[in-house]
Design a protein around this motif. Structure first.
Motif, short mmCIF file in Angstrom:
data_model
loop_
_atom_site.label_atom_id
_atom_site.label_comp_id
_atom_site.label_asym_id
_atom_site.label_seq_id
_atom_site.Cartn_x
_atom_site.Cartn_y
_atom_site.Cartn_z
N TYR A 30 3.98 65.05 -24.15
CA TYR A 30 5.39 64.61 -24.25
C TYR A 30 5.71 64.14 -25.67
CZ TYR A 30 9.80 62.61 -22.65
OH TYR A 30 11.12 62.34 -22.47
N TYR A 40 6.53 67.18 -27.68
CA TYR A 40 7.89 67.66 -27.42
C TYR A 40 8.93 66.80 -28.14
CZ TYR A 40 11.99 69.13 -24.76
OH TYR A 40 13.23 69.60 -24.40
N TYR A 59 14.01 65.04 -19.88
CA TYR A 59 13.25 64.60 -18.71
C TYR A 59 12.94 65.71 -17.71
CZ TYR A 59 14.82 60.10 -20.52
OH TYR A 59 15.07 59.04 -21.34
N PRO A 80 10.77 69.29 -19.83
CA PRO A 80 9.37 69.20 -20.31
C PRO A 80 8.30 69.37 -19.24
CG PRO A 80 10.70 67.54 -21.38
CD PRO A 80 11.57 68.16 -20.34
#
Length: 720
Positions: free
Chosen positions: A324, A327, A149, A152
């Protein structure tokens, strides 16, 4: 102007009074309503009502007698902190971090001396100490929260706004520092630490080689968060910034592979040659796999943005979600999530910005900056809080030797690698540059999180490792971070110059790129510019047509750059407070410069034009100028017209060359036939030869023409 608050206007006073009256009326009405409802007792709390209704349902289905419940007064105000504890504390920390950041920027003298990261760590130490004094346990920076959290947003902001040209031009230097430099630091620190641990009297004889190498791999990586926090404040030049920051981004793959390799084999105790080979293969898979995952999601984001013309509101959402997802997808396969985010952001940006609206572009920009700033602030605050909350095991020898080895390994690695790199670089790295690169190797929260992930059962020295890691982080952030600014000023290191790029500079840049590419083609040397030109041609011919919608896929680079400058200048004009409301169709740069002309006393008043007429004139000019611009053929060295006289000129040159060679051969022949002339005959001998009838004239004829007689030519066959 004089520092005193201005007197409020009557309207403002009346507005304030009305708001206060309305608030008081609302409070009184709620109180009256509560007093009215309190004696009624019409219902109980919602949870109690839910339980009562469920009991009635159960009794209805089960056939039992319903139980009688006494009615309680309706609760006007209740307190249930556990229901909102987690989100409330999260946003309370975010609010605290934002207020701290705001307070630091309101004290320019303090922020100019001490970096913001140092101040945030101090705030975290104070907050953790206060929580401990109250009797509560301070929260610790959880590794999963950090990697999933907090990290990134920072990496996505760095990757999306990554300067592509300096990064690609220095990619070789960055990779050498990131891969070879990180390997050198890890093995040097781990090996020397193992030797120190075997010395008697250090109480470290239980620490074996593989845990030392594991600790070396954790502490050797340069942290991108710490580098961004410090280097953006000192405004270092673009070359040094991209070298250090690029190294901190790309060494993630090396750190991940070494961490998992040494963690896996630390319990076994032996590493074979096959394990080393598999580690090398794993490094290639982790790094290239992360880049591949990021590239796939970047292309998907760009392709999706083609179809968002009718839903502009959700355009920024696709950028954040695809990034995201890249990732997380990389983390699923234990690939490099940082490299996946960098690749995704760098690949999607040019295509996404060509498709989305300007408002969406502004939203993406400010949301990324905001989220990365908040995450960075929280990381440094939690580093301070975790220092107070964590369990520590202090060993002077281990901690001091670790700090010294980190500095020595960094300096030796930078000097040695730069000596090799400078042999292949056109712009050499000077001694000052090497010092800044070595001094800017900061450690941060990534090392702390990797150390926090260690299992204390498998690694009994985990607390000692964490203590040493926190000490190294504090040393690099406080000592090196606070002294790098005065050192940069003392050494007169070139700083970043904030200059606006002009059309003239863009034209010359493209011209030099074409020129260098042509020189490489002529020389037969396929270098950086050759492959860059190949990639640009492939991008223009195939990729842009698939990922960019409309006519912008065929737009030349100069025209696209002009549009970007035009929009930027228009925004700056509006933000400067000129009071000009721009129309929906943006005027050209020339017209924008003349929106507010300087009025002179002798200037006569111009006739006023209505808004509709002005808009119609602008539309006509814009349409015609666009058609003219499209008719003009843009310069491209691959589509140049052939010269009609080129072949004839080549023939002339060939004939001239042949004539020069022929004349040269004749001169060589004349030099070759230089024969000593016979002595002149006396008159008596000449009369005797004439009387005998010998041919005298042919010989004289040959000699008079510069040629040898046949008797001489008989002995010199090369003439034939």
């Amino acid at each position: 102007m004089n520092g005193r608050p201005a007197a409020s206007s009557p309207c403002r006073r009346s507005g304030t009074v009305s708001v206060s009256v309305s608030v008081s009326v609302l409070v009184v009405s709620v109180a009256v309503l509560g007093c009215c409802l309190l004696p009624l007792g019409a219902a109980s709390s919602p949870s109690h009502n839910r339980d009562t209704s469920e009991n009635h349902q159960k009794s209805g289905h089960g056939g039992t007698q319903p139980t009688n419940h006494t009615k309680k007064p309706f609760p006007v105000l209740s307190f249930d902190y556990k229901h909102v504890k987690q989100p409330f504390e999260i946003f309370l920390w975010v609010l605290l971090a934002s207020l701290m950041k705001l307070g630091f920027h309101m004290m320019p003298r303090l922020s100019s001396i001490v970096p913001e990261s140092c101040l945030l760590i101090v705030v975290g130490l104070l907050v953790g100490g206060i929580i401990s004094l109250v009797g509560e346990k301070p929260p610790v920076l959880d590794s999963h929260v950090f990697f999933l959290y907090l990290l990134p947003p920072i990496i996505l902001d760095a990757g999306y706004f990554l300067p592509i040209r300096p990064f690609t031009e220095n990619i070789g230097t960055i990779l050498i520092f990131a891969v070879v430099g990180t390997l050198w630091n890890a093995f040097f620190i781990g090996g020397v630490l193992y030797g120190v641990c075997q010395i008697e009297g250090t109480n470290l004889h239980t620490v074996t080689l593989l845990p030392c190498l594991l600790f070396g791999s954790i502490i050797s990586a340069v942290d991108p968060v710490a580098v961004l926090a410090v280097f953006e404040e000192i405004h270092i030049n673009e070359l040094l910034h991209i070298l250090v920051f690029g190294e901190s981004l790309l060494n993630d793959a090396v750190t991940v592979v070494l961490y998992h390799l040494f963690e896996e084999y630390a319990g076994v105790g032996t590493v074979t040659v096959i394990d080393v080979f598999l580690g090398i293969v794993s490094f290639l898979v982790v790094s290239l796999g992360g880049v591949m995952v990021g590239a796939i999601y970047g292309v998907l984001a760009a392709f999706t943005s083609r179809f968002t013309a009718h839903a502009r509101v959700i355009e920024p959402l696709f950028v954040f979600v695809y990034s995201y997802m890249a990732y997380l997808s990389a983390e699923v396969f234990h690939l490099s999530g940082i490299m996946a985010l960098i690749a995704c952001g760098a690949i999607m940006r040019p295509y996404v910005e060509a498709n989305i609206s300007h408002k969406s572009h502004t939203t993406i920009k400010y949301f990324l900056k905001m989220s990365s700033s908040v995450s960075e602030t929280l990381i440094f605050i939690f580093l301070g809080v975790s220092t107070v909350a964590g369990s520590h095991r202090w060993n002077w020898t281990f901690v001091v030797v670790t700090i010294i080895l980190c500095m020595v390994a960094r300096v030796l690695g930078v000097i040695g690698l730069t000596h090799v790199i400078n042999k292949f670089r056109i712009v050499k790295l000077t001694t000052k540059d090497q010092f800044i690169i070595a001094y800017g190797g900061l450690r941060g929260a990534i090392a702390f999180s990797l150390g926090f992930l260690l299992d204390s059962n498998r690694f009994p020295m985990r607390d000692m490792f964490l203590t040493a890691i926190i000490t190294v982080i504090f040393f690099t952030v406080f000592v090196q971070g606070m002294t790098i600014r005065p050192l940069v000023d003392l050494l007169a290191v070139k700083k970043k110059q904030e200059t606006k790029r002009s059309i003239n500079e863009e034209i010359h840049t493209q011209f030099l790129d074409h020129l260098l590419t042509g020189i490489e083609d002529i020389c037969g040397h396929y270098g950086h510019h050759h492959w860059k030109d190949k990639l640009n041609r492939f991008n223009k011919k195939y990729v842009k047509k698939c990922l960019i919608v409309g006519e912008r896929s065929k737009e030349p680079q100069l025209i696209a750059f002009y549009h970007k400058m035009e929009m930027k200048q228009a925004i700056e004009l509006v933000e400067s407070g000129g009071g000009v409301k721009l129309p929906s169709a943006m005027p050209s740069t020339v017209s924008m410069q003349n929106i507010q002309p300087k009025k002179t006393p002798s200037e006569r008043a111009l006739p006023q034009i209505s808004k509709s007429r002005e808009e119609e004139i602008r539309k006509i000019l814009r349409t015609n100028l666009q058609k003219t611009r499209q008719r003009l053929q843009s310069y491209n060295r691959h589509t140049l017209m052939a010269d009609p006289y080129e072949d004839g000129w080549n023939e002339i040159l060939i004939k001239k060359k042949k004539m020069i060679e022929f004349e040269k051969r004749i001169s060589q022949m004349n030099n070759y036939l230089t024969v000593p002339a016979p002595p002149p005959d006396s008159p008596t001998i000449a009369r005797a030869r004439l009387a005998s009838g010998e041919p005298v004239f042919p010989v004289l004829l040959f000699l008079s023409r510069g040629r040898a007689p046949p008797v001489v030519s008989h002995f010199h066959k090369p003439l034939h």
